[in-house]
Motif scaffolding. Structure first.
Motif, PDB file in Angstrom:
ATOM      1  N   ASP A 170       0.829  -1.210   0.000  1.00  0.00           N
ATOM      2  CA  ASP A 170       0.000   0.000   0.000  1.00  0.00           C
ATOM      3  C   ASP A 170       0.864   1.260   0.000  1.00  0.00           C
ATOM      4  O   ASP A 170       0.495   2.260  -0.608  1.00  0.00           O
ATOM      5  CB  ASP A 170      -0.920   0.002   1.233  1.00  0.00           C
ATOM      6  N   SER A 189       1.290  -1.213 -13.196  1.00  0.00           N
ATOM      7  CA  SER A 189       0.957  -2.485 -13.843  1.00  0.00           C
ATOM      8  C   SER A 189       1.928  -2.814 -14.979  1.00  0.00           C
ATOM      9  O   SER A 189       2.099  -3.985 -15.313  1.00  0.00           O
ATOM     10  CB  SER A 189      -0.470  -2.434 -14.379  1.00  0.00           C
ATOM     11  N   ALA A 218      -1.291  -8.427  -8.141  1.00  0.00           N
ATOM     12  CA  ALA A 218      -1.635  -7.008  -8.204  1.00  0.00           C
ATOM     13  C   ALA A 218      -2.496  -6.690  -9.408  1.00  0.00           C
ATOM     14  O   ALA A 218      -3.137  -5.633  -9.448  1.00  0.00           O
ATOM     15  CB  ALA A 218      -0.362  -6.172  -8.236  1.00  0.00           C
ATOM     16  N   ASP A 238      -5.392  -8.145 -10.605  1.00  0.00           N
ATOM     17  CA  ASP A 238      -6.560  -9.017 -10.497  1.00  0.00           C
ATOM     18  C   ASP A 238      -7.798  -8.401 -11.124  1.00  0.00           C
ATOM     19  O   ASP A 238      -8.924  -8.864 -10.887  1.00  0.00           O
ATOM     20  CB  ASP A 238      -6.838  -9.336  -9.022  1.00  0.00           C
ATOM     21  N   LYS A 241      -9.143  -5.389 -10.598  1.00  0.00           N
ATOM     22  CA  LYS A 241      -9.821  -4.333  -9.870  1.00  0.00           C
ATOM     23  C   LYS A 241      -9.311  -2.978 -10.341  1.00  0.00           C
ATOM     24  O   LYS A 241      -8.118  -2.805 -10.596  1.00  0.00           O
ATOM     25  CB  LYS A 241      -9.575  -4.486  -8.372  1.00  0.00           C
ATOM     26  N   ASP A 299      -7.868   0.728 -10.246  1.00  0.00           N
ATOM     27  CA  ASP A 299      -6.946   1.456  -9.381  1.00  0.00           C
ATOM     28  C   ASP A 299      -6.156   0.535  -8.445  1.00  0.00           C
ATOM     29  O   ASP A 299      -5.631   0.988  -7.420  1.00  0.00           O
ATOM     30  CB  ASP A 299      -7.676   2.506  -8.535  1.00  0.00           C
ATOM     31  N   GLN A 300      -6.058  -0.737  -8.772  1.00  0.00           N
ATOM     32  CA  GLN A 300      -5.345  -1.655  -7.903  1.00  0.00           C
ATOM     33  C   GLN A 300      -3.839  -1.393  -7.925  1.00  0.00           C
ATOM     34  O   GLN A 300      -3.154  -1.599  -6.916  1.00  0.00           O
ATOM     35  CB  GLN A 300      -5.613  -3.107  -8.324  1.00  0.00           C
ATOM     36  N   ALA A 301      -3.312  -0.933  -9.053  1.00  0.00           N
ATOM     37  CA  ALA A 301      -1.881  -0.681  -9.184  1.00  0.00           C
ATOM     38  C   ALA A 301      -1.593   0.795  -9.451  1.00  0.00           C
ATOM     39  O   ALA A 301      -0.532   1.131  -9.976  1.00  0.00           O
ATOM     40  CB  ALA A 301      -1.296  -1.538 -10.303  1.00  0.00           C
ATOM     41  N   ARG A 339      -1.015   3.706  -2.401  1.00  0.00           N
ATOM     42  CA  ARG A 339      -1.977   3.135  -3.321  1.00  0.00           C
ATOM     43  C   ARG A 339      -3.288   3.925  -3.248  1.00  0.00           C
ATOM     44  O   ARG A 339      -3.750   4.298  -2.167  1.00  0.00           O
ATOM     45  CB  ARG A 339      -2.221   1.661  -2.976  1.00  0.00           C
ATOM     46  N   ARG A 345      -6.266   2.901  -3.910  1.00  0.00           N
ATOM     47  CA  ARG A 345      -7.285   2.080  -3.230  1.00  0.00           C
ATOM     48  C   ARG A 345      -6.550   1.129  -2.285  1.00  0.00           C
ATOM     49  O   ARG A 345      -6.035   0.103  -2.697  1.00  0.00           O
ATOM     50  CB  ARG A 345      -8.114   1.308  -4.241  1.00  0.00           C
ATOM     51  N   THR A 399      -5.578  -1.621   0.464  1.00  0.00           N
ATOM     52  CA  THR A 399      -6.067  -2.978   0.664  1.00  0.00           C
ATOM     53  C   THR A 399      -7.104  -2.999   1.798  1.00  0.00           C
ATOM     54  O   THR A 399      -6.897  -2.416   2.861  1.00  0.00           O
ATOM     55  CB  THR A 399      -4.901  -3.917   1.009  1.00  0.00           C
ATOM     56  N   GLN A 400      -8.219  -3.689   1.529  1.00  0.00           N
ATOM     57  CA  GLN A 400      -9.320  -3.679   2.497  1.00  0.00           C
ATOM     58  C   GLN A 400      -8.925  -4.299   3.832  1.00  0.00           C
ATOM     59  O   GLN A 400      -9.381  -3.865   4.893  1.00  0.00           O
ATOM     60  CB  GLN A 400     -10.529  -4.417   1.909  1.00  0.00           C
TER      61      GLN A 400
END
Length: 887
Positions: A693, A726, A735, A737, A739, A741-743, A872, A874, A876-877
């Motif tokens: 993150d 990415s 990273a 996957d 989703k 804005d994941q990277a 990051r 977004r 990580t939850q």
């Protein structure tokens, strides 16, 4: 078994298991938030087996692209030899019916470098920025085959003398040559000294597009005879000839015992040198060092009375400070009264008035100006204040070296200017100026080759043939004159030495030294002057001597009637082809030789032939370009046109691509292939697998080698928002996957380093914006920067009085309370902060120790950036669920 499990499972499963095992030993908030994984792959070039490892990281040390090379374009200037200057140095002797002077067997014509048949050779040599200059010399040695100890590196610059001349006219251009110091250092320092644009703050693209660094390497013009090495070994076995007065007083019986063997050895060395000195190979193939002969001549001509004083006698003399220096007798003064305080005056109480007038000699010391000359009488010789050469002083270890320049005098405008390519020239210290003049002429022969005349416009074939035939006759006449003059100077120099040493038939091998005090070289010298004068008029140039500073300043008198033999004379004088003056005593590094080239055109200015001829007979030698060097130049030219984007600095993505590129491992890296069971030069590359993150980048600004180091000041253009990682992740990375804005990352802080390799200061820049409960970043301007600028309470601004008194409930950012005298500065800072607060842009704060100030976002990116902190977009939850209670 574990290896079999890795083979049976997919790459994502292996990566997940590796990460799970890592967390077992490193469970912390830092591991959850700020640590990731890279996939390190090494492939064997033989069996193509790929070894994969998942390595954790808490920051990425990203390098700069491979700009670590400085391209040198080195021009080698070889010494003149019968191979590359055969029209002068390999011409037959006068009145000899032979096609060539030397028959060189087994020589195949080779006009591509490296070749002894060429004079100018060009090599393109890429070197690491921090490679030592000694490594550059070795690379040049390996390329051209000339030992690095015989090469002098110089920086060059070409200037235009006259723009109205044609490009093929040699007078149009002049190349300035400046010697580079022999000190050790990195190659990038040489590039800076030569004025190249490659430096520590040069970006990658600028460095690739920068032109090669122009240097020139001059080969030593001396070629020592092979017999000299054996003679040096013999001399080293004996004790040094340098003795003191105490040693002479204490010689006694020990000296008498050793005198016979020592004299016999010295006689043998002298006879060996006399047999080869001045022979047919002298000056053209070999250059003999006459140091033993000069020492023997000094003892042979040593005076016992004032009537035996000789001009040119080499001596060791003690000056007024009781220091011993080598010198030469340059003047004999007869009937001059002694004066008190003069070095020649004697103690009047001891000598009385009967010696009021004496015959004195003026001695000029080597490497000193004429103002330090001293006069001596025969009494100084008898009292051992003047001794034979190098009996007290120490010979100079290096030869006499000076520059030779080319100059053209424009008769119409009565102006003169330097042109062409000057060169370094070395002479043995004990050479006579006649022998040194022969050496100068031999090396100048490199620049007297037949020129190809360019014909412009409609010209008849008969005119062209007539011009070519006349030019051919001019060059043949010049070649013949130079060759004859070299032979003449060598013949008289050899005769002078042999006559000074081999006069008496009574000389026996048991004598300690040769003795010939009655030898008089006046008639021999007069004959040489007359013959040299006739040949000098046939040369295409005049030889002059002046100070090097006068050439730089454009000054220097042309007084042809000057007869001063002072080595420090500032006026320009003719070069003395003398037998009784050594070049080491006449010249030094502060002097230079100038060749005044005569106009080659005929007297008829209106003649068509005059317009077709070149201005002078100077011709620059043909340049030979090394094959691999020409390929490097073409490759660099194509890269320059391809990469010429005109942008300043580097993008962060270029550094990340450099981090992830394939690198070839060396055998010294000791990578052993698991399948081959042997050490291989594997191909390694790294890709990002798991992204944290909080992503931290460390920019490798400090470049180090085994001996040298530097800080790279290239600007890195990193984005403030929207860094998509990415592109540098493995295709199977978790990273990626799917989703959104994941990277994608946004910059939150920068650490800047101000300073160099020996010290510096760190200044931080941080983005002052809060995060929402779900980890997403809120709009930057919603954070009002309370406590730094104005305070916003319930949407209303505090009044100006509150700002002045610094009241409010906001935070103070750990700033010290200012004194009353700084209220005006506080007010201006507060007003500036208010403008930042009212802006729609995010608030960036700069932390310099306890000083906190807002800065504009455009100033966040600078060449001082050292560590970058990205978050990051977004988060990580799982981390939000674990650590949201910290807000």
């Amino acid at each position: 078994p574990e290896d079999n499990w890795v083979k049976m499972n997919s790459l994502p499963r292996v990566g997940e298991e590796t990460w799970r095992r890592f967390l077992r030993r490193n469970r912390s908030i830092m591991a959850d938030v700020a640590m990731g994984q890279v996939l390190n792959t090494v492939t064997c070039p033989t069996c193509h087996f790929s070894s994969r490892n998942f390595d954790p990281f808490n920051l990425l040390s990203i390098p700069f692209p491979t700009v670590a090379e400085v391209i040198f374009e080195c021009t080698i200037v070889r010494r003149a030899t019968p191979l590359n200057a055969p029209k002068v140095l390999n011409t037959p002797r006068k009145n000899k019916d032979e096609p060539k002077r030397y028959k060189i067997d087994g020589i195949v014509e080779r006009l591509h470098p490296p070749s002894e048949q060429l004079i100018l050779e060009k090599y393109v040599i890429p070197m690491s920025r921090l490679a030592d200059i000694g490594d550059l010399r070795l690379r040049i040695q390996n390329q051209c085959g000339i030992p690095s100890s015989r090469l002098r590196l110089c920086k060059t610059e070409t200037v235009i003398n006259r723009t109205d001349l044609d490009d093929n006219n040699p007078v149009k251009y002049h190349t300035t040559v400046t010697s580079l110091p022999d000190k050790e250092g990195p190659c990038v320092q040489v590039a800076k000294q030569t004025g190249s644009s490659v430096s520590s703050d040069t970006s990658s693209e600028d460095a690739e597009n920068a032109p090669p660094t122009q240097i020139m390497a001059f080969e030593n013009t001396l070629s020592l005879r092979p017999i000299q090495a054996a003679d040096d070994d013999k001399n080293n076995e004996d004790e040094d000839d340098t003795v003191t007065d105490e040693d002479e007083d204490e010689e006694g019986s020990a000296s008498e015992k050793n005198g016979g063997a020592r004299a016999a050895k010295e006689m043998r060395v002298l006879r060996d040198l006399l047999s080869v000195y001045g022979d047919g190979k002298e000056c053209r193939i070999y250059d003999t060092d006459p140091l033993p002969l000069s020492k023997a001549m000094s003892r042979s001509l040593w005076p016992q009375s004032s009537t035996e004083f000789k001009l040119g006698l080499r001596v060791d003399a003690i000056d007024h400070r009781d220091h011993w220096f080598p010198g030469s007798v340059v003047e004999i003064i007869e009937g001059v009264p002694g004066e008190n305080g003069d070095a020649s005056s004697t103690n009047q109480n001891e000598k009385g008035n009967d010696q009021a007038t004496k015959t004195k000699v003026r001695i000029h010391f080597d490497n000193f100006s004429s103002k330090w000359d001293e006069t001596y009488t025969i009494e100084h010789f008898k009292r051992r204040k003047v001794r034979p050469l190098y009996s007290h002083a120490i010979p100079r270890p290096k030869p006499t070296e000076f520059m030779v320049h080319h100059r053209y005098v424009h008769k119409a405008s009565n102006t003169s200017y330097l042109f062409g390519l000057p060169f370094h020239l070395q002479c043995q210290n004990e050479w006579s100026t006649a022998r040194a003049g022969a050496h100068i002429l031999a090396q100048v022969s490199r620049y007297i080759q037949k020129a190809n005349v360019d014909h412009v416009g409609p010209i008849s074939v008969d005119d062209i043939q007539e011009v070519d035939s006349r030019m051919l006759r001019l060059y043949e006449r010049a070649h013949s004159a130079i060759s004859e003059l070299i032979d003449l100077l060598l013949e008289y120099d050899r005769t002078y030495i042999r006559s000074a040493l081999l006069d008496s038939n009574n000389s026996k091998s048991s004598e300690k030294f040769f003795r010939n005090p009655t030898f008089d070289a006046t008639s021999l010298s007069s004959a040489l002057v007359k013959k040299v004068g006739d040949l000098l008029r046939r040369l295409p140039f005049e030889l002059k001597v002046c100070t090097a500073d006068s050439l730089k300043n454009g000054t220097g008198s042309k007084n042809k009637n000057s007869t001063s033999n002072s080595s420090s004379a500032t006026e320009e004088v003719n070069f003395p082809f003398s037998l009784m003056r050594t070049i080491g005593n006449y010249m030094n590094a502060r002097h230079a030789v100038v060749l005044n080239w005569r106009d080659s055109a005929p007297a008829d200015k209106k003649s068509l032939l005059s317009s077709l001829r070149p201005s002078t007979m100077y011709v620059k030698p043909i340049m030979g370009i090394h094959k691999s060097s020409s390929e490097l130049l073409e490759e660099k030219g194509s890269q320059k046109s391809k990469n010429d984007t005109g942008s300043a600095g580097l993008h962060l993505g270029i550094c990340l691509a450099e981090f992830c590129k394939v690198n070839k491992l060396d055998l010294n890296d000791n990578w052993k292939c698991p399948r081959c069971k042997d050490f291989r030069e594997g191909k390694q590359n790294m890709t990002l697998w798991r992204l944290p993150d909080l992503l931290t980048f460390h920019i490798k600004r400090f470049n180090c080698s085994a001996r040298w180091r530097e800080k790279i000041m290239t600007k890195i253009n990193f984005p403030l928002t929207g860094l998509d990682m990415s592109e540098w992740c493995h295709p199977e990375s978790p990273a990626l996957d799917g989703k959104p804005d994941q990277a994608v990352y946004d910059l939150i802080a920068v650490v800047n380093h101000y300073g160099g390799m020996t010290g510096g200061h760190y200044v931080a820049t941080c983005k002052a914006t809060p995060c929402g409960p779900l980890g997403s970043e809120e709009v930057g301007f919603q954070f009002n920067g309370a406590g730094v600028s104005c305070h916003v309470i319930d949407g209303e601004e505090e009044d100006e009085e509150a700002v002045r008194t610094n009241r409010g409930s906001g935070w103070t950012a750990l700033r010290r309370k200012e004194k009353d005298s700084a209220n005006q500065q506080k007010l201006s800072a507060a007003l500036a902060a208010r403008q930042v607060c009212e802006s729609a842009e995010p608030l960036w704060l700069q932390f310099d120790d306890d000083l906190v100030e807002p800065i504009a976002p455009r100033n966040v990116v600078s060449e001082m950036a050292y560590v970058l902190f990205y978050r990051r977009r977004r988060i990580t939850q799982s981390n939000v669920a674990k650590y949201c209670s910290l807000e």
